[in-house]
Design a protein around this motif. Structure first.
Motif, PDB file in Angstrom:
ATOM      1  N   ASN A 129       0.824  -1.208   0.000  1.00 17.75           N
ATOM      2  CA  ASN A 129       0.000   0.000   0.000  1.00 17.75           C
ATOM      3  C   ASN A 129       0.858   1.257   0.000  1.00 17.75           C
ATOM      4  O   ASN A 129       0.530   2.251  -0.656  1.00 17.75           O
ATOM      5  N   LEU A 130       1.982   1.203   0.733  1.00 16.94           N
ATOM      6  CA  LEU A 130       2.871   2.359   0.761  1.00 16.94           C
ATOM      7  C   LEU A 130       3.482   2.602  -0.621  1.00 16.94           C
ATOM      8  O   LEU A 130       3.549   3.738  -1.100  1.00 16.94           O
ATOM      9  N   ILE A 131       3.916   1.520  -1.275  1.00 14.91           N
ATOM     10  CA  ILE A 131       4.470   1.660  -2.628  1.00 14.91           C
ATOM     11  C   ILE A 131       3.416   2.240  -3.568  1.00 14.91           C
ATOM     12  O   ILE A 131       3.701   3.147  -4.364  1.00 14.91           O
ATOM     13  N   TRP A 132       2.209   1.733  -3.479  1.00 13.38           N
ATOM     14  CA  TRP A 132       1.134   2.196  -4.356  1.00 13.38           C
ATOM     15  C   TRP A 132       0.796   3.668  -4.083  1.00 13.38           C
ATOM     16  O   TRP A 132       0.758   4.497  -4.995  1.00 13.38           O
ATOM     17  N   ASP A 133       0.539   3.982  -2.821  1.00 13.09           N
ATOM     18  CA  ASP A 133       0.044   5.315  -2.465  1.00 13.09           C
ATOM     19  C   ASP A 133       1.089   6.412  -2.657  1.00 13.09           C
ATOM     20  O   ASP A 133       0.749   7.524  -3.067  1.00 13.09           O
ATOM     21  N   ASN A 134       2.354   6.099  -2.356  1.00 10.18           N
ATOM     22  CA  ASN A 134       3.378   7.144  -2.334  1.00 10.18           C
ATOM     23  C   ASN A 134       4.217   7.213  -3.597  1.00 10.18           C
ATOM     24  O   ASN A 134       4.825   8.252  -3.872  1.00 10.18           O
ATOM     25  N   TYR A 135       4.280   6.113  -4.356  1.00 11.88           N
ATOM     26  CA  TYR A 135       5.186   6.088  -5.502  1.00 11.88           C
ATOM     27  C   TYR A 135       4.478   5.823  -6.828  1.00 11.88           C
ATOM     28  O   TYR A 135       4.794   6.449  -7.841  1.00 11.88           O
ATOM     29  N   ILE A 136       3.546   4.879  -6.850  1.00 13.75           N
ATOM     30  CA  ILE A 136       2.909   4.487  -8.109  1.00 13.75           C
ATOM     31  C   ILE A 136       1.743   5.402  -8.460  1.00 13.75           C
ATOM     32  O   ILE A 136       1.710   6.016  -9.531  1.00 13.75           O
ATOM     33  N   GLN A 137       0.755   5.497  -7.568  1.00 16.76           N
ATOM     34  CA  GLN A 137      -0.453   6.265  -7.863  1.00 16.76           C
ATOM     35  C   GLN A 137      -0.160   7.715  -8.264  1.00 16.76           C
ATOM     36  O   GLN A 137      -0.737   8.210  -9.248  1.00 16.76           O
ATOM     37  N   PRO A 138       0.725   8.438  -7.572  1.00 14.48           N
ATOM     38  CA  PRO A 138       0.981   9.832  -7.965  1.00 14.48           C
ATOM     39  C   PRO A 138       1.705   9.952  -9.312  1.00 14.48           C
ATOM     40  O   PRO A 138       1.753  11.052  -9.875  1.00 14.48           O
ATOM     41  N   ASN A 139       2.267   8.840  -9.808  1.00 11.55           N
ATOM     42  CA  ASN A 139       3.014   8.860 -11.066  1.00 11.55           C
ATOM     43  C   ASN A 139       2.484   7.807 -12.034  1.00 11.55           C
ATOM     44  O   ASN A 139       3.237   7.259 -12.841  1.00 11.55           O
ATOM     45  N   LYS A 140       1.191   7.544 -11.960  1.00 12.58           N
ATOM     46  CA  LYS A 140       0.628   6.407 -12.681  1.00 12.58           C
ATOM     47  C   LYS A 140       0.843   6.509 -14.188  1.00 12.58           C
ATOM     48  O   LYS A 140       0.960   5.490 -14.881  1.00 12.58           O
ATOM     49  N   ASP A 141       0.920   7.724 -14.716  1.00 11.89           N
ATOM     50  CA  ASP A 141       1.120   7.902 -16.148  1.00 11.89           C
ATOM     51  C   ASP A 141       2.513   7.486 -16.596  1.00 11.89           C
ATOM     52  O   ASP A 141       2.770   7.330 -17.790  1.00 11.89           O
ATOM     53  N   LYS A 142       3.423   7.294 -15.637  1.00 12.83           N
ATOM     54  CA  LYS A 142       4.810   6.940 -15.958  1.00 12.83           C
ATOM     55  C   LYS A 142       5.054   5.430 -15.922  1.00 12.83           C
ATOM     56  O   LYS A 142       6.143   4.969 -16.248  1.00 12.83           O
ATOM     57  N   TRP A 143       4.035   4.647 -15.540  1.00  9.50           N
ATOM     58  CA  TRP A 143       4.220   3.214 -15.318  1.00  9.50           C
ATOM     59  C   TRP A 143       3.363   2.384 -16.259  1.00  9.50           C
ATOM     60  O   TRP A 143       2.221   2.735 -16.559  1.00  9.50           O
ATOM     61  N   TYR A 144       3.913   1.236 -16.683  1.00  3.32           N
ATOM     62  CA  TYR A 144       3.129   0.171 -17.307  1.00  3.32           C
ATOM     63  C   TYR A 144       2.821  -0.824 -16.188  1.00  3.32           C
ATOM     64  O   TYR A 144       3.727  -1.472 -15.651  1.00  3.32           O
ATOM     65  N   LEU A 145       1.528  -0.933 -15.825  1.00  2.00           N
ATOM     66  CA  LEU A 145       1.154  -1.672 -14.621  1.00  2.00           C
ATOM     67  C   LEU A 145       0.322  -2.912 -14.901  1.00  2.00           C
ATOM     68  O   LEU A 145      -0.145  -3.566 -13.966  1.00  2.00           O
ATOM     69  N   ASN A 146       0.135  -3.260 -16.186  1.00  2.00           N
ATOM     70  CA  ASN A 146      -0.560  -4.514 -16.492  1.00  2.00           C
ATOM     71  C   ASN A 146       0.292  -5.694 -16.032  1.00  2.00           C
ATOM     72  O   ASN A 146       1.499  -5.569 -15.816  1.00  2.00           O
ATOM     73  N   THR A 147      -0.328  -6.841 -15.909  1.00  2.86           N
ATOM     74  CA  THR A 147       0.357  -8.007 -15.344  1.00  2.86           C
ATOM     75  C   THR A 147       1.017  -8.884 -16.398  1.00  2.86           C
ATOM     76  O   THR A 147       1.623  -9.899 -16.065  1.00  2.86           O
ATOM     77  N   ASP A 148       0.911  -8.500 -17.668  1.00  6.88           N
ATOM     78  CA  ASP A 148       1.418  -9.327 -18.759  1.00  6.88           C
ATOM     79  C   ASP A 148       2.837  -8.921 -19.150  1.00  6.88           C
ATOM     80  O   ASP A 148       3.404  -7.976 -18.615  1.00  6.88           O
ATOM     81  N   ILE A 149       3.399  -9.669 -20.112  1.00  3.94           N
ATOM     82  CA  ILE A 149       4.653  -9.284 -20.751  1.00  3.94           C
ATOM     83  C   ILE A 149       4.265  -8.490 -21.993  1.00  3.94           C
ATOM     84  O   ILE A 149       3.693  -9.046 -22.935  1.00  3.94           O
ATOM     85  N   PRO A 150       4.545  -7.177 -22.027  1.00  2.06           N
ATOM     86  CA  PRO A 150       4.005  -6.354 -23.099  1.00  2.06           C
ATOM     87  C   PRO A 150       4.809  -6.414 -24.390  1.00  2.06           C
ATOM     88  O   PRO A 150       5.974  -6.787 -24.413  1.00  2.06           O
ATOM     89  N   ARG A 151       4.138  -6.004 -25.450  1.00  7.27           N
ATOM     90  CA  ARG A 151       4.835  -5.638 -26.676  1.00  7.27           C
ATOM     91  C   ARG A 151       5.498  -4.282 -26.433  1.00  7.27           C
ATOM     92  O   ARG A 151       4.999  -3.469 -25.648  1.00  7.27           O
ATOM     93  N   LEU A 152       6.591  -4.040 -27.125  1.00  5.02           N
ATOM     94  CA  LEU A 152       7.276  -2.761 -26.944  1.00  5.02           C
ATOM     95  C   LEU A 152       6.358  -1.574 -27.216  1.00  5.02           C
ATOM     96  O   LEU A 152       6.393  -0.575 -26.495  1.00  5.02           O
ATOM     97  N   GLY A 153       5.550  -1.687 -28.267  1.00  7.16           N
ATOM     98  CA  GLY A 153       4.683  -0.575 -28.632  1.00  7.16           C
ATOM     99  C   GLY A 153       3.686  -0.194 -27.553  1.00  7.16           C
ATOM    100  O   GLY A 153       3.207   0.938 -27.522  1.00  7.16           O
TER     101      GLY A 153
END
Length: 295
Positions: A129-153
């Motif tokens: 919760n600390l990681i989510w609330d303090n680091y991920i959520q405020p910068n959500k546009d900077k992260w790929y957060l899906n659970t899969d292995i993505p295509r580069l695009g």
């Protein structure tokens, strides 16, 4: 000639990350003044990224002074990676964000792991919760957060969370990055379904280093054999190993043993993520050769 700062720009959008050979660093932010057995890199996260590294291994724990747990410090085991003042996770991640802002073709896999004190209430997801609330959520546009292995695009310009901590909240888990919360300690080859890992680390003396070199080579070959016919598994191959009580097994000698052991002879397209200590050794020889193998 490959531009290592933006090498992913030369790879097709439809390519999955699992199809590539990716340089990574072990305890990536442990590049500051610290105990000699704690330091694992000689150059900053920014310099690593500029030289082709695309997997960062970051271990964090509570600040050692005071009760504030709104920010975390980067540690290696139970030791700070920077003395006398802590390196905060906020500052380490800022280097990633700044690099991606300047290099929007790139993807950086960021492994975050809880280390240090054992007094977290993880039955109630305190750390997550600390990681989510303090680091991920405020910068959500900077992260790929899906659970899969993505295509580069689908992930360009993003940090991809390689989550080395558990999450009990099932709803949160579905939007909290690639799940890699567990593998067996000291494993030489473990298949966890969506990923496989080699993380043999119990090197007792310098004479054991050739055994570690062989494990790295064997796992790289297994990754390539698998990827030739499949693309749904990340292979994570740690070159690191240590014995706190033997300086011949500290990170810098281990990094030299990897170069001298010619692990680069196994570097071909699709050998997965190779996680290095002192990645700048011999003018960034291993990261460059890993990147080159993709072409």
């Amino acid at each position: 000639m490959v531009n290592y700062q933006s090498w992913l720009s030369e790879i097709d959008d439809n390519t999955k990350l699992s199809k590539l050979s990716i340089p990574g660093t072990h305890n990536s932010a442990a590049c500051h003044t610290a105990l000699p057995s704690v330091q694992c890199q000689g150059e900053s996260i920014t310099e690593q990224l500029k030289h082709g590294v695309r997997f960062l291994d970051i271990r964090v724990g509570k600040l050692f002074v005071g009760k504030d747990v709104k920010d975390l410090q980067v540690i290696h085991g139970k030791f700070p990676v920077k003395i006398p003042f802590p390196l905060k996770l906020t500052d380490a991640l800022k280097e990633v964000y700044d690099f991606l802002n300047d290099n929007k073709s790139e993807v950086v896999i960021v492994s975050i792991k809880q280390e240090g004190s054992d007094d977290w209430d993880n039955d109630n997801d305190e750390f997550g919760n600390l990681i989510w609330d303090n680091y991920i959520q405020p910068n959500k546009d900077k992260w790929y957060l899906n659970t899969d292995i993505p295509r580069l695009g689908d992930a360009r310009g993003k940090a991809l969370l390689f989550r080395r901590f558990g999450v009990k909240n099932q709803e949160r888990e579905q939007q909290f990055g690639f799940e890699a919360s567990y593998w067996s300690y000291n494993t030489t080859d473990e298949d966890r379904g969506s990923f496989a890992v080699q993380d043999f680390c119990e090197v007792k003396t310098g004479q054991d280093l050739p055994k570690k070199v062989d494990y790295v080579k064997e796992f790289a070959k297994r990754a390539q054999d698998y990827i030739n016919s499949n693309d749904d598994k990340l292979f994570v191959n740690f070159t690191s190993a240590s014995n706190f009580f033997d300086k011949d097994c500290w990170p810098e000698p281990v990094a030299l043993a990897m170069v001298k052991g010619d692990i680069q002879d196994t570097f071909k397209k699709g050998v997965g993520i190779i996680v290095l200590d002192y990645a700048e050794t011999d003018n960034w020889k291993l990261p460059k050769q890993l990147v080159d193998s993709n072409f």
